[in-house]
Design a protein around this motif. Structure first.
Motif, PDB file in Angstrom:
ATOM      1  N   VAL A 624       0.854  -1.179   0.000  1.00  0.00           N
ATOM      2  CA  VAL A 624       0.000   0.000   0.000  1.00  0.00           C
ATOM      3  C   VAL A 624       0.890   1.229   0.000  1.00  0.00           C
ATOM      4  O   VAL A 624       1.689   1.436   0.923  1.00  0.00           O
ATOM      5  N   PHE A 625       0.784   2.033  -1.048  1.00  0.00           N
ATOM      6  CA  PHE A 625       1.565   3.263  -1.165  1.00  0.00           C
ATOM      7  C   PHE A 625       0.723   4.425  -0.643  1.00  0.00           C
ATOM      8  O   PHE A 625      -0.376   4.680  -1.133  1.00  0.00           O
ATOM      9  N   GLY A 639       5.341   6.500   2.200  1.00  0.00           N
ATOM     10  CA  GLY A 639       6.037   5.257   1.892  1.00  0.00           C
ATOM     11  C   GLY A 639       5.053   4.152   1.586  1.00  0.00           C
ATOM     12  O   GLY A 639       3.873   4.399   1.338  1.00  0.00           O
ATOM     13  N   ALA A 640       5.514   2.881   1.602  1.00  0.00           N
ATOM     14  CA  ALA A 640       4.665   1.746   1.271  1.00  0.00           C
ATOM     15  C   ALA A 640       4.984   0.575   2.178  1.00  0.00           C
ATOM     16  O   ALA A 640       6.135   0.359   2.567  1.00  0.00           O
ATOM     17  N   ALA A 641       3.927  -0.179   2.515  1.00  0.00           N
ATOM     18  CA  ALA A 641       4.076  -1.372   3.356  1.00  0.00           C
ATOM     19  C   ALA A 641       2.902  -2.289   3.074  1.00  0.00           C
ATOM     20  O   ALA A 641       1.903  -1.881   2.480  1.00  0.00           O
ATOM     21  N   PRO A 642       2.980  -3.575   3.486  1.00  0.00           N
ATOM     22  CA  PRO A 642       1.848  -4.476   3.312  1.00  0.00           C
ATOM     23  C   PRO A 642       0.618  -3.973   4.051  1.00  0.00           C
ATOM     24  O   PRO A 642       0.724  -3.353   5.118  1.00  0.00           O
ATOM     25  N   ARG A 643      -0.557  -4.239   3.470  1.00  0.00           N
ATOM     26  CA  ARG A 643      -1.795  -3.817   4.104  1.00  0.00           C
ATOM     27  C   ARG A 643      -2.025  -4.588   5.384  1.00  0.00           C
ATOM     28  O   ARG A 643      -1.738  -5.791   5.476  1.00  0.00           O
ATOM     29  N   PRO A 916       8.784  -3.551   1.835  1.00  0.00           N
ATOM     30  CA  PRO A 916       8.284  -2.206   2.108  1.00  0.00           C
ATOM     31  C   PRO A 916       9.202  -1.131   1.511  1.00  0.00           C
ATOM     32  O   PRO A 916      10.398  -1.359   1.295  1.00  0.00           O
ATOM     33  N   VAL A 917       8.616   0.030   1.263  1.00  0.00           N
ATOM     34  CA  VAL A 917       9.362   1.178   0.754  1.00  0.00           C
ATOM     35  C   VAL A 917       9.412   2.223   1.854  1.00  0.00           C
ATOM     36  O   VAL A 917       8.385   2.786   2.242  1.00  0.00           O
TER      37      VAL A 917
END
Length: 1009
Positions: A624-625, A639-643, A916-917
């Motif tokens: 998820v961004f 940033g981004a990481a798993p939901r 993750p970002v």
């Protein structure tokens, strides 16, 4: 003496009109005329010069609406010994400069000469290449711009769209020939006009008035009406003494600066503005060749860029006059934008792009922000002006107030963060002055600072393509430079005026907060698609810069500098104060809609490319961004990481007779059989949000026919009549699952239809409302009302980089005049311990009212303005389908309103990824909102981060980069290092900021390589 005065005035008026002015030019030779009618849109000059021309003559019709005709004029230049001019009448109405046909003359080699307009219809024969005894050939590109703003400005017209404007010619070529200009007669005209105007402004008891009247009488007695040229000098001598009598020592001082207010689009499309700017610049530079004392100021870097890109020869002449100190860039913005609706970052870019253009192209750092005609001024502006490196602000529009006269003309304007900006409103009350005696007298009488200040500024010149300043205006300026009974007029630069005004009035009074225009309130709502295109473009640009910068640093993906620069300039152009406000012809708004669609597609491609690079090869899990400032759904901010699963329980929904109940453990919502919200209970606070006996999300219709300026205005009486839309075609529970529940409501009214989805999600107290409208009403105002059980005396509206408080009462006329207000992503009302926010992704207009309830208590009703249907200047305004998104946020503090306002405008993105970002930067205080993350404009690879304090309180925040940095510097909006104002410590590991309330800070993170 009263009758004598009238006799003299009437005599002056008739003799000027019938004898003296016609004698300024003496016809000496006709022109041969040929014409070529361009078949469609304007063509390049070279193509037009090579076209096949047909014979033409005075009296011929030309020019269907928006068409272009090229005239070729030929003739032998006589050897008269005087000043020879080509005088061309394309069919002008001299009462309407700037709103009809215009022309630009060219030599046969394509060199532009000068523009032609109703009160500026001459061309120096020498400038066209004509020499005595030789054949003269020149061309005129004539634009058949239709008259849309006529004597009755409220009549709907089909002329505002090429497809409906028709093909019948609009204009008739009246005359064209070589004439000799008699400079003595022209000087006599100026003498008489100035003195006659002066006498009319002086009181009957003043000796000066009688002296001037008697001098005018003697001059007319000496004039031989059968030989005006032969007797003009004798008449002038009778006026010499009264013209030489000096002004009083205490006379007001007027700093006059040439000006040509050109709307970048309005009653004409953008492509026509390109030509209007070229005609005006050609006029101005030609006049500067003849009058070295003449100085001219032009704002809007976009218009200078059009000159550079479309008319390079004129641009070179302009740059020559810039170097000579005559042609002056002002404004420091890309366009004279609206300042109510552009977002914070967009306003910052108006300054950075505008000032950088003037620096790069001209080597000039502008100091004056020049916005004479925008429709009110955001309280965020003083800080942004200062951060751009400018120090003065000018406008005139507040003089249009319907209710309250603004108390100052020179003052210090204080913004929401406490920054003060030296500001001037020209008391002449126009930005298109002709330097006439009534105007000069009005400026003197109207000036509010007498006894403290002695000077004001006058922008003079015909605007909107009317040709700009004229030699006649310069003649008036020369005669009123030091004239008894008149203010002293001096042509000088805005910089000189502001420096002198500030020096004599260092302790100017302070006005704190927004400069609200008590007029044109409908501009917060008109042309909904234009406004939605702007809002969406701003947030897509935020995402594109953020993810492109992140991908550049994380994966080496090339940063799209050129694309982002070009797209930003398109967005900034469409924020011009007659485009974004919805007050232009249909052509302009249909073009804006197409442009926004293209922008969205291009930005989505940039975002997708960056997100794909960041996500890796795909597979793994769904990432998820999140580009919003605060985390949600497991994704880190920026940033981004798993939901992850939402906090709280699942959504439960029940449909029963008389209504539907939605419950997620945080709030319980009741929707009745009418599709209205009769209850929204905040279970966390054990408090009802909807006012007793009321219903929320109530759509309401008002008749909407303002007294003036249809697309611009809503007048207060619209509220006297209201129709509540309570009938429903359908109320149905259409989704029930653990994550969300939705109720669909369908209504029909008039010729229109509305479909709404009311949505409650798991883990969120927000009631989301998606509205689809198929709108086919006329002169009708659509609002969505939310009567709330809140007692408050004010509302809080988001503006750029902060918010403003506005009274919810009508204690004073100033309070009552704010019956329609502008808010960005949220409007908040609250009591000390409880508040409610209305957040939106699509709208700007709002109103807030209060009503006592029987038995005690107060209902505060917040309404969102959705659609209008004015018929002028676009008779099809807002017809068709529209989508709106808003949400009611119960239990919201200001911080929650800020967060939810960003979230509804920045929906999360997903992509299959492997890891993750991490955000490029992290901030440890949620009060400090990151507004932009990008790579530096100079392409050094440095990272630029702009952030602001969002709650109106002091805040300390540490910002930590996740990439190696060589240095962290505080900069201005142009990304140039400045002395620190918030930066207290900076190390390669991060920076600590001490922020004032609403302070905006730009940080530059240096990088190697």
């Amino acid at each position: 003496m009263h009758d004598d005065r009238r006799l003299i005035e009437e005599r002056v008026e008739r003799v000027l009109r019938e004898r003296i002015r016609p004698a300024v030019h003496r016809a000496v030779a006709p022109f041969g005329i040929e014409v070529w009618h361009a078949p469609g849109e304007p063509v390049p000059v070279a193509e037009a010069l090579a076209a096949d021309y047909a014979p033409a003559a005075p009296g011929d019709l030309w020019g269907p609406p928006w068409g272009t005709s090229w005239f070729r004029f030929t003739g032998r230049v006589p050897d008269s010994g005087g000043r020879l001019e080509a005088v061309i009448d394309l069919g002008f109405d001299t009462n309407m400069p700037g709103f009809q046909a215009e022309g630009l003359a060219y030599r046969p080699d394509g060199t532009p000469v000068k523009g032609l307009s109703p009160r500026n219809s001459y061309l120096p024969v020498a400038a066209c290449g004509g020499r005595p005894g030789e054949e003269l050939v020149f061309y005129v590109e004539a634009a058949a711009n239709p008259v849309i703003l006529g004597h009755d400005q409220f009549v709907p017209t089909a002329l505002g769209r090429l497809e409906t404007a028709g093909r019948e010619p609009l204009y008739r070529l009246r005359s064209a020939g070589i004439a000799e200009r008699d400079e003595t007669v022209a000087a006599l005209v100026a003498d008489i006009e100035v003195l006659d105007g002066l006498a009319r402004q002086l009181a009957a008891h003043e000796p000066r008035r009688q002296t001037v009247l008697r001098a005018l009488e003697r001059a007319l007695d000496r004039l031989d009406l059968r030989d005006v040229p032969g007797s003009a000098d004798a008449a002038r001598k009778e006026l010499a003494d009264v013209l030489a009598s000096p002004a009083h020592a205490s006379a007001h001082r007027l700093s006059a600066i040439g000006h040509a207010h050109i709307d970048s689009a309005w009653l004409w499309p953008l492509r026509e503005t390109v030509r209007k700017v070229a005609r005006t610049a050609a006029n101005v530079t030609a006049l500067m060749d003849e009058r070295p004392e003449f100085k001219f100021a032009m704002s809007q870097a976009q218009q200078w860029a059009w000159l550079r890109d479309h008319h390079p020869k004129i641009f070179e002449r302009v740059k020559e006059k810039v170097r000579a100190g005559q042609f002056l860039p002002v404004g420091g913005m890309w366009v004279e934008s609206d300042t109510n609706m552009p977002g914070g970052e967009a306003m910052a870019r108006q300054f950075s792009h505008g000032k950088r253009f003037f620096l790069d192209e001209l080597g000039v750092e502008t100091q004056e922000v020049w916005l004479p005609d925008s429709f009110g001024y955001s309280a965020a502006l003083p800080q942004l002006i200062a951060l751009s490196g400018s120090q003065y602000f000018l406008t005139q529009k507040i003089s249009w107030n319907q209710t309250n006269k603004f108390p100052h003309h020179t003052f210090a304007w204080e913004g929401i963060d406490g920054t003060r900006m030296f500001t001037h409103f020209p008391p002449i009350d126009t930005y298109n002055s002709e330097l006439t005696a009534p105007e000069l007298a009005h400026a003197t009488r109207n000036y509010a600072e007498h006894g403290r200040g002695t000077r004001s500024l006058v922008p003079f010149g015909y605007g909107d393509g009317g040709g700009g300043p004229t030699r006649e205006m310069l003649d008036r300026a020369a005669r009123t430079a030091d004239l008894e009974g008149s203010p002293r007029v001096a042509i000088e630069t805005p910089a000189a005026f502001f420096a002198a005004a500030q020096a004599e009035y260092p302790n100017a009074p302070v006005w704190a907060g927004e400069l609200y225009l008590e007029f044109h309130r409908g501009t917060y709502t008109s042309q909904a698609r234009t406004k939605q295109g702007n809002r969406r473009s701003e947030h897509l640009l935020r995402e594109a810069e953020l993810w492109a910068a992140t991908a550049a640093l994380r994966t080496g993906l090339a940063y799209p500098y050129e694309d982002l620069d070009r797209i930003w300039k398109k967005v900034l152009l469409n924020q011009f104060h007659d485009i974004l406000p919805g007050s232009s012809i249909a052509w302009v708004h249909r073009e804006a809609e197409r442009t926004y669609a293209e922008i969205a597609a291009e930005l989505e491609e940039i975002i997708d490319r960056a997100v794909t690079a960041l996500a890796g090869d795909g597979g793994g899990t769904e990432l998820v961004f999140n580009a919003a400032p605060h985390a949600r759904g497991g994704a880190p901010a920026l940033g981004a990481a798993p939901r992850t699963a939402p906090d709280g329980g699942a959504v439960r929904a029940e449909a029963a007779d008389g209504g539907t109940v939605l419950d997620n453990g945080l709030v319980r919502v009741t929707v009745d059989e009418r599709g209205l919200i009769t209850s929204l209970r905040d279970l966390r606070a054990d408090r009802e949000v909807v006012a007793p006996g009321a219903a929320a999300n109530l759509l309401q219709l008002h008749p909407d026919l303002p007294n003036r300026w249809d697309a611009w205005d809503v007048d207060s009486f619209y509220r006297n009549t209201v129709t509540d839309l309570t009938g429903a075609d359908e109320v149905a529970l259409v989704r029930t699952d653990p994550d969300a529940a939705e109720v669909r409501v369908v209504r029909s009214f008039g010729s229109s239809r509305v479909e709404q989805l009311l949505r409650l999600r798991a883990g969120s107290p927000n009631l989301e409302i998606d509205t689809e409208v198929d709108w086919h009403e006329s002169e009708t105002f659509l609002k969505a009302a939310f009567p709330l059980d809140i007692h408050t005396d004010r509302s809080t509206s988001e503006i750029q980089f902060g918010h403003v408080h506005r009274p919810a009462h009508t204690n004073t006329s100033w309070d009552a005049a704010r019956f329609e207000i502008c808010a960005h992503r949220f409007l908040h009302v609250g009591e000390p311990d409880y508040g409610v926010a209305l957040v939106n992704a699509t709208s700007y207009g709002h109103d807030v009212t209060r009503h006592p309830r029987e038995g005690g208590g107060t209902t505060t009703t917040v309404r969102l303005s959705l659609l209008r249907a004015p018929r002028f200047p676009d008779p099809e305004t807002d017809q068709g389908r529209h989508s709106f998104r808003h949400a009611l946020v119960p239990g919201a503090a200001i911080a929650d309103a800020v967060t939810e306002g960003y979230r509804i405008n920045l929906p999360e993105r997903t992509a299959p990824g492997t890891a993750p970002v991490a955000p490029l930067v992290a901030v440890d205080n949620d009060a400090a909102i990151v507004e932009a993350v990008k790579l530096a404009d100079d392409r050094s690879g440095d990272v630029v981060v702009r952030l602001y304090e969002s709650r109106g309180a002091r805040a300390t925040a540490t910002i930590t980069p996740s990439f190696p940095t060589t240095a962290i510097q505080e900069t201005d909006l142009l990304e140039r290092p400045t002395a620190p104002t918030a930066l207290t410590t900076a190390t390669p590991e991060g920076a600590t900021l001490s922020l004032r309330p609403f302070q905006v800070v730009t940080l530059r993170f240096g990088r190697e390589g």
